[in-house]
Write an enzyme that holds these catalytic residues in place. Structure first.
Site, PDB file in Angstrom:
ATOM      1  N   GLU A  48       0.873  -1.183   0.045  1.00 30.88           N
ATOM      2  CA  GLU A  48      -0.106   0.002  -0.114  1.00 30.88           C
ATOM      3  C   GLU A  48       0.788   1.098  -0.113  1.00 30.88           C
ATOM      4  O   GLU A  48       0.487   2.287   0.667  1.00 30.88           O
ATOM      5  CB  GLU A  48      -0.885  -0.056   1.102  1.00 30.88           C
ATOM      6  CG  GLU A  48      -1.906  -1.160   1.054  1.00 30.88           C
ATOM      7  CD  GLU A  48      -2.964  -1.044   2.237  1.00 30.88           C
ATOM      8  OE1 GLU A  48      -4.238  -1.255   2.299  1.00 30.88           O
ATOM      9  OE2 GLU A  48      -2.395  -1.094   3.445  1.00 30.88           O
TER      10      GLU A  48
HETATM   11  C1  ACM Z   1      -1.977  -5.370   3.829  1.00 30.28           C
HETATM   12  O1  ACM Z   1      -3.359  -5.720   4.294  1.00 30.28           O
HETATM   13  N1  ACM Z   1      -1.849  -4.043   3.496  1.00 30.28           N
HETATM   14  C2  ACM Z   1      -0.925  -6.183   3.669  1.00 30.28           C
END
Ligand code: ACM
Length: 498
Positions: free
Chosen positions: A303
């Site tokens: 992310e």
């Molecule tokens: C995640 O759930 N961002 C690894």
């Protein structure tokens, strides 16, 4: 040869019969590879002795004393014998119970410890039914992840979770130690990380005492885990999820940051073009590696929505190069597979859904193409912080809505990405993120019983898996959880025993 010994052992059991679901109280989760029940049972008594491998013998004696109240002296040899010898396969054990004796054999203490968990589930009212079991794990890596960054959990709370997962034969605990909301591990060369960087958690402070582990605290966790044959995998998440670090050291970011108590993701990034960032990575990974007896360090990589593609690739190349000089194998979330310049053997952790979202399958295959393996954690079935149903008081729903218990059971890690089967899989992990989870009760009631499903997926032979078959075994396991004081959600799909 092993097969022959097993057949002999079975032959010694009079009137052996295949496992019937009716023997609910002595069913075992995760289901063993092979089990043949015999007649009669071994009755524990005050003078029953336990012998063999001393550390595991002491653990077994302690657990059985709690269950039965008997003294159960531990010596060199015993009526219950834990023998180092041969195992049916790596990580496995064989267990033979007759009315006269119990013999557990494995090729190392970890295998005996796994067998002891089976034995403890078989024990009921001071007796253990006659049985011959040969058992070994499907996957070498059977992990649980705990996010101690969104909400902090004390050493004692983590040790309790270690005990909780040990009964299900998990052998790795992945600690998500850093995120936007907090940095939880003392780093001597960057002390502010656990100053300003550990001053908050989701929803604010709300906690008496420091919100981080000193190095001695962390060593205590690692040692406690090792006493349960569990290896700790530390995660330092980079280049995103770094607001806490940047709040402590503004030079690590392109813009100043302040401590964060919310639950948004994707808004922070280390400064990719700054040499200070790489000095930070070098220092942090060196100190974390020095605290880590296990083979893996997790560098996150998920992310990174505030890092450009070019910057992300430049960062991953340098950070993984720096980290690999510490002699550890790197694990990254699957987005790290966007890089084709990973150190050989880097492990990818898949957290997209059972139907992969765009790019996730390719990014995960990239690890395999670079000589690594994969850990499967599909968020829609393996994330323990998803709500059970719309009415769950805790949890989130972003991973395709709630995850009812049957969904947590009826999936197969080798059926998600074409080209990633058992050979390419290192294992399976059940993460629990703690945006909404602040206490041990919260943690246990979200993890249990779904984590028992993940444990079986990680240990037991591949399916077909049916929840209808699993549910009565889980009902019996619920009694074990009650006895252990583990709070669990009485999912409506199971007829729990009173
Ligand atoms: C995640 O759930 N961002 C690894």
């Amino acid at each position: 040869m092993r097969r022959f010994v097993f057949v002999l052992a079975i032959g010694l059991l009079a009137g052996c019969a295949p496992l019937q679901n009716g023997t609910a109280m002595t069913t075992v989760i995760p289901a063993p590879v092979a089990r043949v029940d015999g007649d009669g049972s071994f009755a524990l008594a005050a003078d029953t002795t336990i012998g063999g491998e001393p550390a595991v013998a002491r653990y077994l004696a302690g657990a059985l004393r709690t269950a039965t109240g008997f003294a159960l002296p531990v010596g060199d040899h015993g009526d219950i014998e834990l023998a180092i010898g041969s195992a049916p396969a790596v990580g496995g054990y064989s267990l033979t119970v007759t009315p006269d004796a119990i013999r557990l054999e494995a090729d190392d203490a970890a295998g005996l410890f796994a067998g002891v968990q089976t034995l403890l589930q078989l024990e009921h009212d001071g007796t253990v039914p006659s049985v011959a079991i040969e058992d070994y794990p499907r996957f070498e890596y059977r992990g649980a992840m705990l996010d101690v960054a969104r909400h902090f959990f004390t050493v004692e709370q983590v040790e309790r979770y270690i005990d909780d997962i040990a009964i299900l034969k998990f052998n790795y605990l992945h600690l998500h130690l850093t995120d936007d909301q907090g940095w939880r591990l003392a780093i001597d060369s960057w002390p502010g990380l656990t100053g300003v960087g550990a001053s908050t958690q989701v929803g604010g402070g709300g906690f008496a005492g420091p919100l981080y582990y000193s190095k001695d605290d962390y060593r205590a966790i690692v040692a406690y885990a090792a006493s349960r044959y569990i290896t700790v995998v530390p995660e330092i998440d980079m280049p995103g999820h770094t607001n806490a670090a940047i709040a402590a050291y503004p030079e690590l970011g392109d813009a100043p940051a302040t401590p964060y108590e919310g639950i948004d993701v994707g808004f922070s990034s280390l400064a990719i073009g700054s040499e200070t960032t790489y000095r930070f990575v070098d220092d942090v990974v060196r100190e974390v590696a020095a605290l880590t007896p296990g083979p893996y360090i997790h560098l996150g990589g998920d992310e990174s929505h505030s890092t450009t593609d070019t910057d992300f690739l430049a960062f991953i190349k340098r950070a993984t190069e720096i980290a690999s000089h510490n002699g550890k194998t790197i694990i990254g979330w699957h987005e790290m597979g966007r890089s084709t310049q990973l150190p050989p053997g880097t492990i990818g952790q898949y957290w997209s859904f059972t139907t992969p979202q765009e790019g996730a399958a390719e990014q995960t295959l990239s690890f395999v193409e670079q000589g690594g393996k994969v850990i499967m954690s599909p968020a829609d079935v393996a994330y323990l912080d998803m709500k059970y149903d719309a009415n769950s008081p805790l949890g989130l729903v972003w991973a395709n809505g709630p995850t009812p218990l049957p969904e947590a059971y009826e999936w197969d890690p080798a059926a998600i990405i074409p080209g990633i089967g058992d050979i390419q899989l290192l294992g399976v992990e059940a993460p629990i993120w703690t945006e909404t989870i602040a206490t041990t009760d919260d943690l246990e009631s979200m993890a249990f019983p779904r984590i028992a499903a993940t444990a079986e997926i990680a240990w037991s032979p591949a399916g077909p898996r049916s929840f209808a078959e699993f549910a009565p075994r889980l009902a019996a396991f619920g009694k074990r959880l009650d006895a252990a004081g583990i709070r669990f959600y009485r999912a409506p799909e199971v007829t729990w025993l009173d």
